[in-house]
Motif scaffolding. Structure first.
Motif, PDB file in Angstrom:
ATOM      1  N   GLY A 177      -5.101  -7.680  14.094  1.00 54.95           N
ATOM      2  CA  GLY A 177      -4.988  -6.313  13.598  1.00 54.95           C
ATOM      3  C   GLY A 177      -4.229  -6.211  12.295  1.00 54.95           C
ATOM      4  N   ASN A 178      -4.244  -5.013  11.724  1.00 54.99           N
ATOM      5  CA  ASN A 178      -3.608  -4.775  10.424  1.00 54.99           C
ATOM      6  C   ASN A 178      -2.220  -4.175  10.538  1.00 54.99           C
ATOM      7  N   SER A 179      -1.822  -3.720  11.720  1.00 54.37           N
ATOM      8  CA  SER A 179      -0.529  -3.068  11.895  1.00 54.37           C
ATOM      9  C   SER A 179       0.456  -3.987  12.605  1.00 54.37           C
ATOM     10  N   VAL A 180       1.532  -4.347  11.912  1.00 56.94           N
ATOM     11  CA  VAL A 180       2.563  -5.178  12.538  1.00 56.94           C
ATOM     12  C   VAL A 180       3.186  -4.445  13.719  1.00 56.94           C
ATOM     13  N   LYS A 181       3.425  -3.162  13.551  1.00 57.46           N
ATOM     14  CA  LYS A 181       4.081  -2.372  14.593  1.00 57.46           C
ATOM     15  C   LYS A 181       3.238  -2.271  15.857  1.00 57.46           C
ATOM     16  N   SER A 182       1.939  -2.031  15.706  1.00 58.64           N
ATOM     17  CA  SER A 182       1.084  -1.772  16.865  1.00 58.64           C
ATOM     18  C   SER A 182       0.316  -2.995  17.360  1.00 58.64           C
ATOM     19  N   ASP A 183      -0.103  -3.851  16.441  1.00 57.53           N
ATOM     20  CA  ASP A 183      -0.996  -4.953  16.797  1.00 57.53           C
ATOM     21  C   ASP A 183      -0.285  -6.294  16.955  1.00 57.53           C
ATOM     22  N   ILE A 184       0.914  -6.409  16.445  1.00 54.26           N
ATOM     23  CA  ILE A 184       1.580  -7.710  16.410  1.00 54.26           C
ATOM     24  C   ILE A 184       2.809  -7.773  17.323  1.00 54.26           C
ATOM     25  N   LEU A 185       3.809  -6.946  17.048  1.00 53.76           N
ATOM     26  CA  LEU A 185       5.091  -7.062  17.746  1.00 53.76           C
ATOM     27  C   LEU A 185       4.982  -6.930  19.267  1.00 53.76           C
ATOM     28  N   PRO A 186       4.305  -5.900  19.805  1.00 50.57           N
ATOM     29  CA  PRO A 186       4.232  -5.803  21.276  1.00 50.57           C
ATOM     30  C   PRO A 186       3.440  -6.938  21.911  1.00 50.57           C
ATOM     31  N   VAL A 187       2.497  -7.513  21.169  1.00 48.90           N
ATOM     32  CA  VAL A 187       1.699  -8.633  21.678  1.00 48.90           C
ATOM     33  C   VAL A 187       2.564  -9.891  21.775  1.00 48.90           C
ATOM     34  N   LEU A 188       3.353 -10.143  20.750  1.00 45.28           N
ATOM     35  CA  LEU A 188       4.253 -11.299  20.777  1.00 45.28           C
ATOM     36  C   LEU A 188       5.282 -11.163  21.889  1.00 45.28           C
ATOM     37  N   GLU A 189       5.695  -9.938  22.150  1.00 43.68           N
ATOM     38  CA  GLU A 189       6.719  -9.699  23.169  1.00 43.68           C
ATOM     39  C   GLU A 189       6.238  -9.996  24.586  1.00 43.68           C
ATOM     40  N   ILE A 190       4.921 -10.002  24.805  1.00 41.39           N
ATOM     41  CA  ILE A 190       4.410 -10.313  26.143  1.00 41.39           C
ATOM     42  C   ILE A 190       3.958 -11.773  26.249  1.00 41.39           C
ATOM     43  N   GLY A 191       4.235 -12.558  25.209  1.00 41.56           N
ATOM     44  CA  GLY A 191       3.908 -13.973  25.255  1.00 41.56           C
ATOM     45  C   GLY A 191       2.512 -14.329  24.813  1.00 41.56           C
ATOM     46  N   SER A 192       1.815 -13.386  24.194  1.00 35.55           N
ATOM     47  CA  SER A 192       0.467 -13.648  23.683  1.00 35.55           C
ATOM     48  C   SER A 192       0.527 -14.023  22.211  1.00 35.55           C
ATOM     49  N   TYR A 193      -0.639 -14.147  21.591  1.00 35.22           N
ATOM     50  CA  TYR A 193      -0.739 -14.572  20.199  1.00 35.22           C
ATOM     51  C   TYR A 193      -1.253 -13.424  19.333  1.00 35.22           C
TER      52      TYR A 193
END
Length: 231
Positions: A177-193
């Protein structure tokens, strides 16, 4: 970043698969032109953003909530003196946005063609259900996707629900995704890529200034780079 174990890939929709944010920026420009009798442009933009943030918990994301915020901002900025003709113009702007052609971003179709059949591909996006479904169909990309998930907001809880729905483990899930806030940070927090592909225009609400440093994260310049990364 090692991705050979990935089984499911989710793509954000707006400004990841197709152009979206410029429509809102153009509408904001037009709105502040209409509000010139009542406020300076800088004040107009600030007031509008304030009402958008205030209304997010009530209305959510998308064009329809945006138009409601335009109308409310127009009434408040003008102290309820805005002409009905202007309200009509704001409603018309919203309809134009909803009916606008869908411009697929460069490289997206080639990327999906290279991934389909190898991974479970899904769309994971925020916004209005009807509008996002319409854009997916108009884009011509619908056949590539196994599933479309439209949520009120992208949180750890919502991503965990999506991973469970896809019947994969968290470490087997990749978000693009293009949004660090929505597409990146919460995904990393659950152990995904997570893969970040920046778009040239970002809504102020989605801006994150701090750089992301994480072993499950990578930033690319365009979608086609995914094919080499996943090879």
């Amino acid at each position: 970043m090692e991705l050979h174990h990935i089984k499911a890939i989710a793509f954000d929709a707006d400004d990841t698969l197709w152009v979206n944010e410029p429509l809102f920026r153009q509408a904001e420009e037009r709105f502040c032109e209409l509000m010139e009798p009542f406020a300076e442009k800088e004040d107009c933009n600030r007031e509008l953003f304030g009402y958008e943030m205030q209304n997010l918990p009530l209305y959510g994301y998308g064009i329809k909530p945006f138009v409601l915020s335009l109308i409310e901002a127009a009434m408040r900025i003008s102290d309820n003196k805005v002409p009905l003709r202007t309200i009509d113009q704001l409603i018309a702007m919203g309809k134009e946005m909803l009916e606008a052609p869908v411009e697929v971003l460069d490289g997206v179709e080639d990327t999906l063609e290279g991934l389909v059949g190898k991974y479970r591909l899904v769309v994971a996006t925020k916004g209005d259900l009807l509008d996002q479904q319409r854009k997916l169909i108009k884009s011509g990309l619908e056949p590539f996707f196994h599933h479309i998930e439209i949520v009120s907001d992208k949180t750890q809880k919502e991503y965990n629900k999506l991973v469970r729905h896809l019947d994969v483990r968290n470490k087997e899930f990749l978000m693009v995704g293009n949004s660090v806030k929505s597409d990146i940070l919460p995904v990393l927090e659950i152990g995904s890529y997570a893969i970040h592909i920046p778009f040239h225009t970002t809504w102020e609400h989605e801006v994150v200034k701090e750089p992301v440093e994480h072993p499950h994260f990578k930033e690319l310049y365009q979608a086609t780079e995914l094919l080499a990364l996943l090879a």
